[in-house]
Design a protein around this motif. Structure first.
Motif, PDB file in Angstrom:
ATOM      1  N   PRO A 215      81.534  -6.663  71.665  1.00  0.00           N
ATOM      2  CA  PRO A 215      81.530  -5.951  73.072  1.00  0.00           C
ATOM      3  C   PRO A 215      79.960  -5.589  73.372  1.00  0.00           C
ATOM      4  O   PRO A 215      79.501  -5.565  74.219  1.00  0.00           O
ATOM      5  N   LEU A 216      79.727  -4.647  72.353  1.00  0.00           N
ATOM      6  CA  LEU A 216      78.103  -4.189  72.446  1.00  0.00           C
ATOM      7  C   LEU A 216      77.189  -5.201  72.488  1.00  0.00           C
ATOM      8  O   LEU A 216      76.202  -5.258  73.023  1.00  0.00           O
ATOM      9  N   PHE A 217      77.337  -6.132  71.695  1.00  0.00           N
ATOM     10  CA  PHE A 217      76.390  -7.306  71.563  1.00  0.00           C
ATOM     11  C   PHE A 217      76.128  -7.867  72.914  1.00  0.00           C
ATOM     12  O   PHE A 217      75.115  -8.244  73.583  1.00  0.00           O
ATOM     13  N   ILE A 218      77.382  -8.292  73.556  1.00  0.00           N
ATOM     14  CA  ILE A 218      77.296  -8.967  74.893  1.00  0.00           C
ATOM     15  C   ILE A 218      76.833  -8.196  76.051  1.00  0.00           C
ATOM     16  O   ILE A 218      76.103  -8.402  76.819  1.00  0.00           O
ATOM     17  N   ARG A 219      77.061  -6.654  75.792  1.00  0.00           N
ATOM     18  CA  ARG A 219      76.564  -5.791  77.011  1.00  0.00           C
ATOM     19  C   ARG A 219      75.065  -5.590  76.787  1.00  0.00           C
ATOM     20  O   ARG A 219      74.414  -5.720  77.681  1.00  0.00           O
ATOM     21  N   ASN A 220      74.435  -5.670  75.433  1.00  0.00           N
ATOM     22  CA  ASN A 220      73.063  -5.520  75.382  1.00  0.00           C
ATOM     23  C   ASN A 220      72.376  -6.656  75.973  1.00  0.00           C
ATOM     24  O   ASN A 220      71.266  -6.558  76.268  1.00  0.00           O
ATOM     25  N   LEU A 221      73.126  -7.869  75.499  1.00  0.00           N
ATOM     26  CA  LEU A 221      72.329  -9.124  76.123  1.00  0.00           C
ATOM     27  C   LEU A 221      72.218  -9.235  77.777  1.00  0.00           C
ATOM     28  O   LEU A 221      71.387  -9.409  78.145  1.00  0.00           O
ATOM     29  N   LEU A 222      73.544  -8.827  78.245  1.00  0.00           N
ATOM     30  CA  LEU A 222      73.403  -8.581  79.746  1.00  0.00           C
ATOM     31  C   LEU A 222      72.368  -7.747  80.430  1.00  0.00           C
ATOM     32  O   LEU A 222      71.763  -7.892  81.167  1.00  0.00           O
ATOM     33  N   LEU A 223      72.170  -6.435  79.309  1.00  0.00           N
ATOM     34  CA  LEU A 223      71.275  -5.417  79.809  1.00  0.00           C
ATOM     35  C   LEU A 223      69.830  -6.150  79.812  1.00  0.00           C
ATOM     36  O   LEU A 223      68.966  -5.805  80.724  1.00  0.00           O
ATOM     37  N   LEU A 224      69.548  -6.897  78.484  1.00  0.00           N
ATOM     38  CA  LEU A 224      68.369  -7.481  78.656  1.00  0.00           C
ATOM     39  C   LEU A 224      68.014  -8.635  79.630  1.00  0.00           C
ATOM     40  O   LEU A 224      66.949  -8.653  80.366  1.00  0.00           O
ATOM     41  N   ILE A 225      68.886  -9.294  79.875  1.00  0.00           N
ATOM     42  CA  ILE A 225      68.800 -10.275  81.203  1.00  0.00           C
ATOM     43  C   ILE A 225      68.708  -9.734  82.295  1.00  0.00           C
ATOM     44  O   ILE A 225      67.823 -10.207  83.151  1.00  0.00           O
ATOM     45  N   SER A 226      69.339  -8.703  82.748  1.00  0.00           N
ATOM     46  CA  SER A 226      69.216  -8.049  83.997  1.00  0.00           C
ATOM     47  C   SER A 226      68.022  -7.235  84.014  1.00  0.00           C
ATOM     48  O   SER A 226      67.571  -6.407  85.376  1.00  0.00           O
TER      49      SER A 226
END
Length: 230
Positions: A215-226
């Motif tokens: 979950p933290l992996f996906i969250r951090n990836l989306l924060l990077l994308i956004s």
């Protein structure tokens, strides 16, 4: 003497009023809509992992539930991830008593500091979904939803069956008012084709985090994308 008798009478009347109010409150709690549901029976009593099939812990925790149009604060709840059931421990009941809250009547709940919402939707790249998801806002047009699920595994020891429950996750993305399943890098690339390099590099550089805390992996990836223009 008359004054003392009158004072004693007033004191008795006040006690009677307080007792009546307490009784009415208890009766009121027992008649609340949240008490109406089937009794929960836990058939898994021989466990390998102490929390069993539940989210974080197998004991009830204080939380908030928005149920059948009403908000219930400071109620005792726990979340069965194997059956995707939210359980309510009625007021003044033992820890062994639980009521299954009817999923169609649950809008959202807060448990262990996390906010969950019931989703009944059809993502663009999947079939209809009807389950509880943790809601994690990322950016103005991006919200991550995390579904926690536990799979049952039977273990045999001395001719006795023990149960182990393994945690898995499913991820949904709300992006520009559309829902997408994002359980793989391929899913992510289909939603953000112009971020291919960033996504590939993130997966390559964060393999340990992906394994240890998805979950933290996906969250951090989306924060990077956004963080850059979409």
């Amino acid at each position: 003497m008359t004054i003392n008798l009158y004072s004693s009478f007033l004191h008795s009347q006040q006690n009677l009023i307080e007792l009546t109010e307490d009784f009415d409150q208890e009766i009121g709690k027992q008649n609340l809509p949240i008490n109406n549901g089937p009794l929960y029976v836990n058939v898994f009593n021989k466990l390998i992992n102490p929390e069993g099939q539940f989210y974080k812990t197998n004991t009830y925790s204080t939380g908030t539930v928005f149920y059948n149009g009403l908000s219930y604060n400071n109620v005792s709840i726990k979340y069965d991830l194997y059956q995707d059931l939210l359980l309510f421990n009625p007021y003044n009941s033992s820890e062994n008593t639980g009521i299954e809250l009817i999923k169609d009547k649950v809008d959202s709940f807060c448990l262990q500091g996390k906010n969950f919402i019931k989703l009944s939707i059809k993502p663009l790249n999947s079939t209809i979904i009807n389950a509880y998801y943790e809601k994690v806002p990322i950016a103005k047009d991006i919200t991550l939803y995390i579904n926690y699920e536990k799979k049952k595994v039977e273990r045999f020891k001395n001719k006795v069956i023990y149960y182990e429950f393994k945690l898995t996750h499913n991820f949904l993305l709300s992006y520009k008012e559309q829902f997408y399943i994002i359980n793989s890098k391929k899913d992510m690339l289909e939603v953000f084709p112009n971020k291919e390099e960033k996504i590939n590099n993130f997966y390559l550089e964060n393999k340990i985090l992906q394994t240890s805390n998805e979950p933290l992996f996906i969250r951090n990836l989306l924060l990077l994308i956004s963080s850059t223009s979409l």
